[in-house]
Design a protein around this motif. Structure first.
Motif, PDB file in Angstrom:
ATOM      1  N   THR A 117     -19.779  16.637 -33.374  1.00 49.84           N
ATOM      2  CA  THR A 117     -18.186  16.516 -33.185  1.00 49.84           C
ATOM      3  C   THR A 117     -17.508  16.216 -34.402  1.00 49.84           C
ATOM      4  O   THR A 117     -18.245  14.912 -33.796  1.00 49.84           O
ATOM      5  CB  THR A 117     -17.649  16.342 -31.624  1.00 49.84           C
ATOM      6  N   THR A 127     -14.316  24.472 -36.752  1.00 50.18           N
ATOM      7  CA  THR A 127     -14.320  24.813 -35.392  1.00 50.18           C
ATOM      8  C   THR A 127     -13.177  25.044 -35.179  1.00 50.18           C
ATOM      9  O   THR A 127     -12.795  26.174 -35.003  1.00 50.18           O
ATOM     10  CB  THR A 127     -15.237  24.314 -34.806  1.00 50.18           C
ATOM     11  N   SER A 176     -17.704  21.125 -34.909  1.00 47.91           N
ATOM     12  CA  SER A 176     -18.171  21.252 -33.599  1.00 47.91           C
ATOM     13  C   SER A 176     -19.509  22.126 -33.909  1.00 47.91           C
ATOM     14  O   SER A 176     -19.264  23.287 -33.417  1.00 47.91           O
ATOM     15  CB  SER A 176     -17.943  20.927 -31.877  1.00 47.91           C
TER      16      SER A 176
END
Length: 317
Positions: free
Chosen positions: A34, A57, A67
Motif C-alpha cells: 500500500t 486504486t 493497494s
C-alpha cells in the motif's frame, strides 16, 4: 563527465524539491503493498500517477493511493543472499509546464523464505508480434488465474477472455479492445455472418442485452472481458476476431476507450467512470481518427487477433 555531474545534480535538486511539497508512505506486506502519496500542490492531477503500469486504486484532491499485489504492476524482483527485494517506480506524467514529470523509487525488502522459488507460469495464449510489442489473447478460467480448461461453454455462462501486451522498452501503454465480432470461420469474408460484441471504437454493445462486462483492470497492459455465451452457431466452432489497441494512457478520447453498459445506469467507462461521457457516442457513432504508429513516436498501435475455436452449447432441460 561534466554533463553527467550536471544531470546528477539536477536529479538531486528535483528529488529535494519533491520532498518539500509531497510525502510518501509505504506499507510493505507479505503479499501486497500500500502506497499513499500526499501532494500539497493544487496543480497536480493525481489521476496521472502510475505505480509501474498500474493505475491508482483511489485518489482525492490531495492524496493518491495504490493497494496492489506484488505480482502486479511490473514489480522487479531480485534475490540477494538472505533478502528478497521488490522494486518499482512511482511515475508522474504531465504536460502541464507547472508540474514537471518525475519518477520516485519504491522498494520493499523482505527476508528470503527458506522454501522460496521462482514462479513458473506459461498460459496457453495466441500470440501476435508487432514491432517490439508482443500481443496475447486467450480464454481463461473463471477467476482469470490461468488458461481455460475447456473451450466449450453452455449458453448463458461466462466466457472469460484476457488480452495483454508486452511493452518491453516502450513507455507504459493502455491495452484496449477496439472491436470484437464472432464468426464461424477463422478468417473473415465479405459474406461472413457476424455477431457483434464490441463495436464503435470500444463499446461493449453485447452488454446492453446480456450480463457481459469488462472486469476491473489489474494492469494497464491487460484487459479482461467476461462475455456471456450468446446464441450463435450453437454446437459448432466459433471464432472471435478482435482489434487490440495499445495506446498512450493520456491520449484517450471517444475513439480510444473501453465502455460497457450497466443496467439502470447507462454506459460506463472502465478505467475512470468519472469520465463516462466518453461513452456517450456508443448509441450513435464514435468518430474515428487515423491510428498513428509507435515507431514514429506517436500515440499507439493496432493489432488484429483471432481467438478460438470455442463452442457454445444449448442448455438441455
Amino acid at each position: 563527465m561534466m554533463a553527467f555531474l550536471w544531470r546528477g545534480a539536477l536529479l538531486l535538486s528535483l528529488v529535494a524539491a519533491i520532498s518539500v511539497y509531497a510525502d510518501m508512505k509505504l506499507d510493505c506486506r507479505p503479499d501486497f503493498v500500500t502506497l499513499v502519496w500526499t501532494d500539497s500542490r493544487s496543480q497536480t492531477d493525481l489521476s496521472l500517477f502510475r505505480l509501474g503500469n498500474c493505475f491508482p486504486t483511489s485518489f482525492t484532491a490531495r492524496e493518491v493511493v495504490f493497494s496492489v499485489d506484488l505480482n502486479d504492476c511490473n514489480f522487479r524482483r531480485m534475490v540477494t543472499g538472505a533478502h528478497l527485494i521488490y522494486s518499482n517506480d512511482l511515475i508522474y506524467t504531465s504536460s502541464d509546464s507547472h508540474i514537471l514529470p518525475f519518477t520516485h523509487p519504491v522498494v520493499c525488502t523482505y527476508e528470503r523464505p527458506k522454501d522460496w522459488y521462482p514462479l513458473i507460469y506459461d498460459p496457453v495464449f495466441n500470440t501476435y508480434g508487432q514491432g517490439d510489442l508482443v500481443f496475447h489473447i486467450g480464454l481463461m478460467n473463471d477467476d482469470f488465474s490461468g488458461p481455460a480448461e475447456s473451450t466449450t461453454f453452455p449458453l448463458g455462462s461466462f466466457v472469460p477472455i484476457m488480452a495483454s501486451v508486452e511493452q518491453k522498452t516502450h513507455q507504459p501503454l493502455l491495452l484496449l479492445l477496439e472491436e470484437c465480432v464472432a464468426a464461424a470461420t477463422a478468417e473473415l469474408w465479405p459474406e461472413s455472418y457476424l455477431y457483434p460484441i464490441i463495436t464503435n471504437k470500444g463499446c461493449l454493445v453485447d452488454s446492453k442485452a446480456s450480463r457481459s462486462k469488462f472486469e476491473p483492470r489489474q494492469k494497464s497492459s491487460e484487459i479482461r472481458l467476461s462475455l456471456q455465451a450468446f446464441r450463435f452457431e450453437l454446437g459448432k466452432e466459433v471464432f472471435i476476431h478482435c482489434k487490440l489497441v495499445a495506446w498512450d494512457p493520456i491520449g484517450l478520447d471517444n475513439t480510444k476507450k473501453a465502455c460497457h453498459y450497466v443496467k439502470d445506469h447507462g454506459w460506463e467507462l472502465l478505467d475512470n467512470p468519472t469520465y463516462s461521457n466518453l461513452c456517450d457516442c456508443c448509441d450513435s457513432s464514435c468518430k474515428s481518427r487515423r491510428t498513428r504508429s509507435l515507431a514514429s513516436g506517436k500515440l499507439g498501435i493496432v493489432q488484429k487477433a483471432v481467438l478460438g475455436p470455442l463452442t457454445i452449447t444449448d442448455i438441455k432441460f
